[in-house]
Scaffold this active site. Structure first.
Site, PDB file in Angstrom:
ATOM      1  N   HIS A 122       0.813  -1.220   0.000  1.00  0.00           N
ATOM      2  CA  HIS A 122       0.000   0.000   0.000  1.00  0.00           C
ATOM      3  C   HIS A 122       0.844   1.268   0.000  1.00  0.00           C
ATOM      4  CE1 HIS A 122       0.920  -0.617   4.234  1.00  0.00           C
ATOM      5  NE2 HIS A 122       0.563   0.640   4.492  1.00  0.00           N
ATOM      6  N   ASP A 123       2.023   1.234   0.627  1.00  0.00           N
ATOM      7  CA  ASP A 123       2.862   2.435   0.722  1.00  0.00           C
ATOM      8  C   ASP A 123       4.071   2.395  -0.209  1.00  0.00           C
ATOM      9  OD1 ASP A 123       1.481   4.070   2.450  1.00  0.00           O
ATOM     10  OD2 ASP A 123       2.434   3.269   4.260  1.00  0.00           O
ATOM     11  N   LYS A 154       6.061   5.495  -1.257  1.00  0.00           N
ATOM     12  CA  LYS A 154       6.970   6.226  -0.365  1.00  0.00           C
ATOM     13  C   LYS A 154       8.419   6.130  -0.825  1.00  0.00           C
ATOM     14  CE  LYS A 154       4.228   6.204   3.882  1.00  0.00           C
ATOM     15  NZ  LYS A 154       4.147   5.747   5.291  1.00  0.00           N
ATOM     16  N   HIS A 211       2.514  10.104  -2.515  1.00  0.00           N
ATOM     17  CA  HIS A 211       2.969   8.704  -2.518  1.00  0.00           C
ATOM     18  C   HIS A 211       1.868   7.776  -3.009  1.00  0.00           C
ATOM     19  CE1 HIS A 211       0.815   8.186   1.349  1.00  0.00           C
ATOM     20  NE2 HIS A 211       0.890   6.891   1.115  1.00  0.00           N
ATOM     21  N   HIS A 262      -5.779   4.214  -0.655  1.00  0.00           N
ATOM     22  CA  HIS A 262      -5.916   3.832   0.756  1.00  0.00           C
ATOM     23  C   HIS A 262      -6.021   5.028   1.708  1.00  0.00           C
ATOM     24  CE1 HIS A 262      -1.543   4.328   0.378  1.00  0.00           C
ATOM     25  NE2 HIS A 262      -1.475   4.454   1.696  1.00  0.00           N
ATOM     26  N   HIS A 263      -5.911   6.244   1.170  1.00  0.00           N
ATOM     27  CA  HIS A 263      -6.143   7.439   2.002  1.00  0.00           C
ATOM     28  C   HIS A 263      -7.444   8.154   1.629  1.00  0.00           C
ATOM     29  CE1 HIS A 263      -2.566   7.591   4.499  1.00  0.00           C
ATOM     30  NE2 HIS A 263      -1.840   7.260   3.449  1.00  0.00           N
ATOM     31  N   ASP A 314      -4.450   0.225   8.165  1.00  0.00           N
ATOM     32  CA  ASP A 314      -3.274   1.107   8.174  1.00  0.00           C
ATOM     33  C   ASP A 314      -3.386   2.149   9.281  1.00  0.00           C
ATOM     34  OD1 ASP A 314      -0.805   2.038   7.178  1.00  0.00           O
ATOM     35  OD2 ASP A 314      -1.811   3.549   5.946  1.00  0.00           O
TER      36      ASP A 314
END
Length: 365
Positions: free
Chosen positions: A221-222, A225, A250, A280-281, A309
């Site tokens: 998911h990240d 970054k 990101h 996801h944000h 998360d």
């Protein structure tokens, strides 16, 4: 392959012929025909012959079966063998002096390979039986080869799957270490996502195989970054508005990065991984980023990963905060202090929060 070659081939194979006939003279004749090439077992009636066959099934390569016998005739023996599927594994030959067309037809329907009429001609009966025995042996060898190849392919497929999972986890873990977080973060996101989708009604429409793919995708998911500068990624204090905009990127960069990896695009988890990385944000009320998705515009799996998360971030130390107790984290999530989530998802989260807490013991108080 002639009978002598059959015996001398040295292969692991059944090599006993079972003769089932109530006439001793007929048994002697058949025994003399086959004893130079096979072990020979004999039974004087169908009941005894059936018992011998069932007891020694793995060592018998052919059955020579008379039709008219006391206690249990050949047709009844055939019916029992057919019920057990034995004629598919062991060739059965009917030996008869005379039999009606209906009997012969039924015998073939029950799986008899051939009908041999008495009095037998030694050379002919030997050739016919040997040919069929070799046919069955060849089919068995082929079946064994195919089975081995199938097992090899399954083993290779499992190795590839394991390798792919390992590469995905290694990439995700590298991201977490770069952001000075524990590499366990991605494993916990995997586990929480799986719990939410497999142990609550929130994932009712998703089968187990797909849940596994989604959980594996969640660890990436990240991934975006990787493109965020260290001074922003690991800043201990509050980000400036400009820095926060860079940090938010990101999500878009993560989806773009996954798209640029050819092996990833062809992987069955790609559509879930790309969606999760980008969204996801997002938040249920439309106040998330990068696309401002609202409500059911956000996929079920991405909603689950988003909550996982947030929870994990709350109960673990970060460069900008200390870990919070489990109860505090749950209250903050439910009250909306960490963004608005789907009410159904929140109810499902509360129903399994005990299970989720177990993932952190003894770290979470």
């Amino acid at each position: 392959m002639n009978p002598k070659q059959i015996l001398e081939s040295g292969e692991d194979r059944p090599e006993t012929i079972l003769i089932v006939d109530d006439d001793e003279i007929n048994r002697v004749i058949l025994r003399n025909i086959f004893s130079p090439f096979y072990s020979v077992a004999e039974a004087e009636n169908g009941k005894t012959g059936l018992r011998m066959l069932l007891d020694k099934e793995n060592s018998i390569c052919a059955v020579l079966l008379d039709v008219v016998m006391p206690e249990m005739d050949g047709v009844r023996v055939l019916q029992e063998l057919h019920r057990r599927g034995i004629p598919r594994k062991i060739p059965v030959f009917m030996i008869t002096a005379e039999a009606s067309g209906d009997v012969i037809r039924e015998a073939y329907d029950l799986g008899v390979m051939d009908v041999i009429y008495k009095p037998v001609t030694p050379y002919i009966v030997r050739r016919r039986v040997n040919s069929v025995v070799e046919l069955y042996r060849a089919r068995k060898r082929l079946s064994s080869t195919v089975q081995r190849q199938h097992e090899d392919l399954l083993r290779q497929a499992r190795q590839i799957i394991t390798l792919n999972q390992g590469m995905i986890e290694a990439l995700a873990t590298a991201i977490e270490f770069r952001s000075m977080e524990s590499g366990e973060h991605v494993r916990r996101i995997y586990s929480i996502t799986k719990i939410l989708l497999s142990e609550t009604p929130f994932g009712d429409k998703i089968d187990d195989e797909t849940v596994e793919k989604i959980a594996l995708s969640a660890v990436m998911h990240d991934v975006g970054k990787l493109a965020i500068p260290d001074n922003i990624l690991n800043k201990p204090g509050r980000l400036t508005e400009e820095e926060f905009e860079i940090m938010k990127s990101h999500t878009v960069k993560g989806a773009s990065l996954l798209e640029k990896i050819p092996q990833m695009r062809s992987h069955e988890t790609y559509k879930y991984a790309a969606d999760i990385a980008r969204h996801h944000h997002e938040r249920w009320d439309g106040r998330g980023y990068p696309d401002g998705l609202k409500g059911d515009e956000i996929s079920v799996w991405t909603q689950a990963v988003s909550l996982a998360d947030v929870y994990d971030a709350l109960v673990n130390d970060r460069v900008y905060k200390k870990a919070l107790p489990h109860e505090t984290a749950c209250k903050m999530i439910v009250s909306g202090e960490c963004g608005v989530f789907n009410p159904k998802l929140l109810n499902c989260f509360l129903s399994v929060c005990g299970r989720i807490r177990e993932l952190y013991e003894p770290e979470v108080k």
